[in-house]
Design an enzyme around this catalytic site. Structure first.
Site, PDB file in Angstrom:
ATOM      1  N   ASP A   1       2.219   2.674   2.577  1.00 60.17           N
ATOM      2  CA  ASP A   1       2.089   3.465   3.797  1.00 60.17           C
ATOM      3  C   ASP A   1       3.344   3.337   4.661  1.00 60.17           C
ATOM      4  OD1 ASP A   1      -0.353   4.075   2.862  1.00 60.17           O
ATOM      5  OD2 ASP A   1      -1.491   2.902   4.294  1.00 60.17           O
TER       6      ASP A   1
ATOM      7  N   CYS B   1      -2.552  -3.018   8.699  1.00 64.37           N
ATOM      8  CA  CYS B   1      -2.259  -1.654   9.157  1.00 64.37           C
ATOM      9  C   CYS B   1      -1.797  -1.685  10.615  1.00 64.37           C
ATOM     10  CB  CYS B   1      -3.496  -0.769   9.010  1.00 64.37           C
ATOM     11  SG  CYS B   1      -4.360  -0.993   7.440  1.00 64.37           S
TER      12      CYS B   1
ATOM     13  N   CYS C   1      -3.101   5.175   5.696  1.00 62.34           N
ATOM     14  CA  CYS C   1      -4.558   5.109   5.728  1.00 62.34           C
ATOM     15  C   CYS C   1      -5.084   5.398   7.134  1.00 62.34           C
ATOM     16  CB  CYS C   1      -5.018   3.734   5.277  1.00 62.34           C
ATOM     17  SG  CYS C   1      -4.701   2.482   6.517  1.00 62.34           S
TER      18      CYS C   1
ATOM     19  N   CYS D   1       0.825  -1.217   0.000  1.00 56.28           N
ATOM     20  CA  CYS D   1       0.000   0.000   0.000  1.00 56.28           C
ATOM     21  C   CYS D   1       0.852   1.257   0.000  1.00 56.28           C
ATOM     22  CB  CYS D   1      -0.956   0.010   1.187  1.00 56.28           C
ATOM     23  SG  CYS D   1      -0.112   0.035   2.767  1.00 56.28           S
TER      24      CYS D   1
HETATM   25 FE1  FES Z   1      -1.627   0.283   4.226  1.00 59.04          FE
HETATM   26 FE2  FES Z   1      -3.495   0.658   5.964  1.00 59.04          FE
HETATM   27  S1  FES Z   1      -3.772   0.370   3.848  1.00 59.04           S
HETATM   28  S2  FES Z   1      -1.379   0.591   6.310  1.00 59.04           S
END
Ligand code: FES
Length: 129
Positions: free
Chosen positions: A37, A104, A60, A35
């Site tokens: 992140d 996450c 997110c 993702c």
């Molecule tokens: Fe990647 Fe939440 S979608 S940490």
């Protein structure tokens, strides 16, 4: 049923302990390649206790809520407890996360563990087996 619990929404909208600790004793940064992140944790440690913790999360809502809750769970606690914090415990404290958002909360567990690794690499005498 709502997708996200009230606690997730609360910690997402009003995250606790956001920021940077300039003279942190341990800093940990992790990312999720899928993702994209990124989460960074800063720890202040005194006498084997986490006296302060701050985070920066570029990610997110679930990642922000997980970081916020994780900091609340370890602040003021012994380092040995922080080492045992699991992503499951973070998700449970948030009253659950959807399955596809569990990764996450893994970021929060890993960021804390990385920050503690950093602390121990700077203070090898403090490591207890
Ligand atoms: Fe990647 Fe939440 S979608 S940490």
């Amino acid at each position: 049923m709502a997708l996200y619990s009230e606690k997730v929404m609360d910690h997402f909208r009003n995250p606790r302990n956001v920021g940077v600790i300039e003279d942190a004793d341990g800093v940990g940064e992790v990312g999720n390649a899928k993702c994209g992140d990124i989460m960074k944790m800063y720890l202040k440690i005194d006498d084997d206790t986490i006296t302060d913790v701050k985070f920066e999360t570029f990610g997110c809502g679930s990642a922000i809520a997980s970081s916020s809750m994780a900091t609340e769970l370890i602040k003021g606690q012994p380092v040995s407890d922080a080492l045992k914090l699991t992503n499951k415990a973070v998700a449970e404290a948030l009253d659950g996360l959807p399955d596809y958002k569990m990764h996450c909360s893994v970021l929060a567990e890993e960021a804390i563990k990385n920050a503690l690794d950093d602390y121990y690499s700077k203070n090898p005498d403090k490591r207890k087996e």
